[in-house]
Design a protein around this motif. Sequence first.
Motif, PDB file in Angstrom:
ATOM      1  N   TRP A  18       0.806  -1.217   0.000  1.00  0.00           N
ATOM      2  CA  TRP A  18       0.000   0.000   0.000  1.00  0.00           C
ATOM      3  C   TRP A  18       0.839   1.266   0.000  1.00  0.00           C
ATOM      4  CZ3 TRP A  18      -4.116  -1.660  -1.787  1.00  0.00           C
ATOM      5  CH2 TRP A  18      -4.617  -2.905  -1.411  1.00  0.00           C
ATOM      6  N   LEU A  19       2.013   1.229   0.574  1.00  0.00           N
ATOM      7  CA  LEU A  19       2.890   2.388   0.480  1.00  0.00           C
ATOM      8  C   LEU A  19       3.551   2.356  -0.898  1.00  0.00           C
ATOM      9  CD1 LEU A  19       4.595   2.363   4.005  1.00  0.00           C
ATOM     10  CD2 LEU A  19       2.344   3.225   3.327  1.00  0.00           C
ATOM     11  N   PRO A  20       3.722   3.491  -1.542  1.00  0.00           N
ATOM     12  CA  PRO A  20       4.233   3.499  -2.925  1.00  0.00           C
ATOM     13  C   PRO A  20       5.742   3.286  -2.991  1.00  0.00           C
ATOM     14  CG  PRO A  20       3.856   5.742  -2.192  1.00  0.00           C
ATOM     15  CD  PRO A  20       3.362   4.853  -1.077  1.00  0.00           C
ATOM     16  N   VAL A  21       6.199   2.151  -2.460  1.00  0.00           N
ATOM     17  CA  VAL A  21       7.641   1.908  -2.335  1.00  0.00           C
ATOM     18  C   VAL A  21       8.094   0.639  -3.043  1.00  0.00           C
ATOM     19  CG1 VAL A  21       7.857   3.191  -0.165  1.00  0.00           C
ATOM     20  CG2 VAL A  21       7.303   0.749  -0.113  1.00  0.00           C
TER      21      VAL A  21
ATOM     22  N   ALA B 169      13.567   1.164 -11.891  1.00  0.00           N
ATOM     23  CA  ALA B 169      12.186   1.597 -11.641  1.00  0.00           C
ATOM     24  C   ALA B 169      12.058   2.252 -10.265  1.00  0.00           C
ATOM     25  CB  ALA B 169      11.241   0.406 -11.755  1.00  0.00           C
ATOM     26  N   LEU B 170      12.707   1.671  -9.269  1.00  0.00           N
ATOM     27  CA  LEU B 170      12.674   2.251  -7.932  1.00  0.00           C
ATOM     28  C   LEU B 170      13.202   3.680  -7.950  1.00  0.00           C
ATOM     29  CD1 LEU B 170      13.956  -0.762  -5.782  1.00  0.00           C
ATOM     30  CD2 LEU B 170      11.777   0.418  -5.455  1.00  0.00           C
TER      31      LEU B 170
ATOM     32  N   ARG C  35      12.483   5.369  -2.010  1.00  0.00           N
ATOM     33  CA  ARG C  35      12.627   4.531  -3.197  1.00  0.00           C
ATOM     34  C   ARG C  35      14.041   4.651  -3.781  1.00  0.00           C
ATOM     35  NH1 ARG C  35       7.795   2.780  -6.090  1.00  0.00           N
ATOM     36  NH2 ARG C  35       9.232   2.560  -7.829  1.00  0.00           N
ATOM     37  N   ILE C  36      14.543   5.864  -3.833  1.00  0.00           N
ATOM     38  CA  ILE C  36      15.881   6.077  -4.378  1.00  0.00           C
ATOM     39  C   ILE C  36      16.923   5.341  -3.542  1.00  0.00           C
ATOM     40  CG2 ILE C  36      17.667   7.812  -4.807  1.00  0.00           C
ATOM     41  CD1 ILE C  36      15.346   9.781  -5.442  1.00  0.00           C
ATOM     42  N   ILE C  37      16.799   5.470  -2.219  1.00  0.00           N
ATOM     43  CA  ILE C  37      17.749   4.795  -1.323  1.00  0.00           C
ATOM     44  C   ILE C  37      17.643   3.281  -1.461  1.00  0.00           C
ATOM     45  CG2 ILE C  37      18.331   4.372   1.104  1.00  0.00           C
ATOM     46  CD1 ILE C  37      17.395   7.304   1.629  1.00  0.00           C
TER      47      ILE C  37
ATOM     48  N   VAL D  52      19.283   2.076  -4.645  1.00  0.00           N
ATOM     49  CA  VAL D  52      20.741   2.054  -4.515  1.00  0.00           C
ATOM     50  C   VAL D  52      21.183   0.847  -3.685  1.00  0.00           C
ATOM     51  CG1 VAL D  52      22.753   3.269  -3.558  1.00  0.00           C
ATOM     52  CG2 VAL D  52      20.989   4.539  -4.817  1.00  0.00           C
ATOM     53  N   VAL D  53      20.433   0.533  -2.617  1.00  0.00           N
ATOM     54  CA  VAL D  53      20.772  -0.610  -1.761  1.00  0.00           C
ATOM     55  C   VAL D  53      20.666  -1.920  -2.540  1.00  0.00           C
ATOM     56  CG1 VAL D  53      20.010  -1.971   0.234  1.00  0.00           C
ATOM     57  CG2 VAL D  53      20.174   0.519   0.415  1.00  0.00           C
ATOM     58  N   VAL D  54      19.560  -2.095  -3.278  1.00  0.00           N
ATOM     59  CA  VAL D  54      19.373  -3.323  -4.053  1.00  0.00           C
ATOM     60  C   VAL D  54      20.466  -3.458  -5.105  1.00  0.00           C
ATOM     61  CG1 VAL D  54      17.854  -4.531  -5.682  1.00  0.00           C
ATOM     62  CG2 VAL D  54      16.874  -3.388  -3.683  1.00  0.00           C
ATOM     63  N   LEU D  55      20.743  -2.373  -5.818  1.00  0.00           N
ATOM     64  CA  LEU D  55      21.777  -2.409  -6.851  1.00  0.00           C
ATOM     65  C   LEU D  55      23.146  -2.728  -6.252  1.00  0.00           C
ATOM     66  CD1 LEU D  55      22.543  -1.969  -9.816  1.00  0.00           C
ATOM     67  CD2 LEU D  55      22.859   0.460  -9.286  1.00  0.00           C
ATOM     68  N   SER D  56      23.460  -2.077  -5.135  1.00  0.00           N
ATOM     69  CA  SER D  56      24.762  -2.303  -4.482  1.00  0.00           C
ATOM     70  C   SER D  56      24.892  -3.739  -3.998  1.00  0.00           C
ATOM     71  CB  SER D  56      24.929  -1.344  -3.294  1.00  0.00           C
ATOM     72  OG  SER D  56      24.869  -0.006  -3.720  1.00  0.00           O
ATOM     73  N   TYR D  57      23.805  -4.270  -3.453  1.00  0.00           N
ATOM     74  CA  TYR D  57      23.861  -5.649  -2.965  1.00  0.00           C
ATOM     75  C   TYR D  57      24.204  -6.616  -4.086  1.00  0.00           C
ATOM     76  CZ  TYR D  57      22.454 -10.229  -1.365  1.00  0.00           C
ATOM     77  OH  TYR D  57      22.444 -11.573  -1.090  1.00  0.00           O
TER      78      TYR D  57
END
Length: 275
Positions: free
Chosen positions: A21-24, A122-123, A259-261, A264-269
């Motif tokens: 429900w949160l747009p994240v 997309a995030l 979303r931006i953070i 970056v976290v997903v990409l870095s992981y």
Amino acid sequence: MQLIEFFKAVIIGIIQGITEWLPVSSTGHMILANEFIHLNMTPAFRGMFFVVIQLGSILAVVVLYFHKLNPFSPRKSAVQKRETLSLWSKVIVASVPAAVVGIPLNDKIEELFGGYQVVTAALIVYGILFIVLENRNAKRAPRVRSLEELSYKTAFAIGMFQVLSLIPGTSRSGSTILGAMLIGLSRGVAAEFSFFLAIPAMFGASAIKLLKFGFSYTSTEIMILLTGTIVAFVVSVLAIKFLMSYIRRHDFKAFGWYRIILGVVVLSYFLIFAK
């Protein structure tokens, strides 16, 4: 071992209930969760589980907005009943684009765009768009301030934005809320219509997954599925109440930065740790 699987189902249900429900983007969170939380079940069951627990989230909308969504409520006047039927008609009209594109192409879209690269892009892109849109809207008054003012044409346009949510990482609520605000809806109306639009979309997605998986479950699978669904329901109730309370006093820019953070976290992981 089974107790651990139930604990995993609880964690996944919490993530689902919050992020639906949160747009994240629930997909972005589920990608990370899947790296650390592996249900010890068959791949087919896991794929079905992640979709079907959304039924718990949908039931939260039905329970919280039952009076508003019920066209047969004895507490409503004849005019209010007609307005409720009109609202459902607009939800159906808005659901058509995603159904036309999603039913035949959903698996292909997931296959083509399901990688972490698309999800992170997309995030981040949607996060930037939320910030830019809120900055633009700070100087503009919304054109649509109530669900009754929502036209069928506008509802269909919002449905076109929902098609974008078929791309993993965009977020269904993120796509519909962003699109609705872009064409002039207030934050509250955009969020509520997004909730209602989720009912046919997520019921349909869950039904398709159930039909593909079949109805042959072990007792453990049934209990794990029920656990995830119930947790998603309870957490969704809290998440929806939080969001509606939050946007009465704040804009969506905080979600944009989040979303931006997260992107970056997903990409870095995946760049650093994934093999």
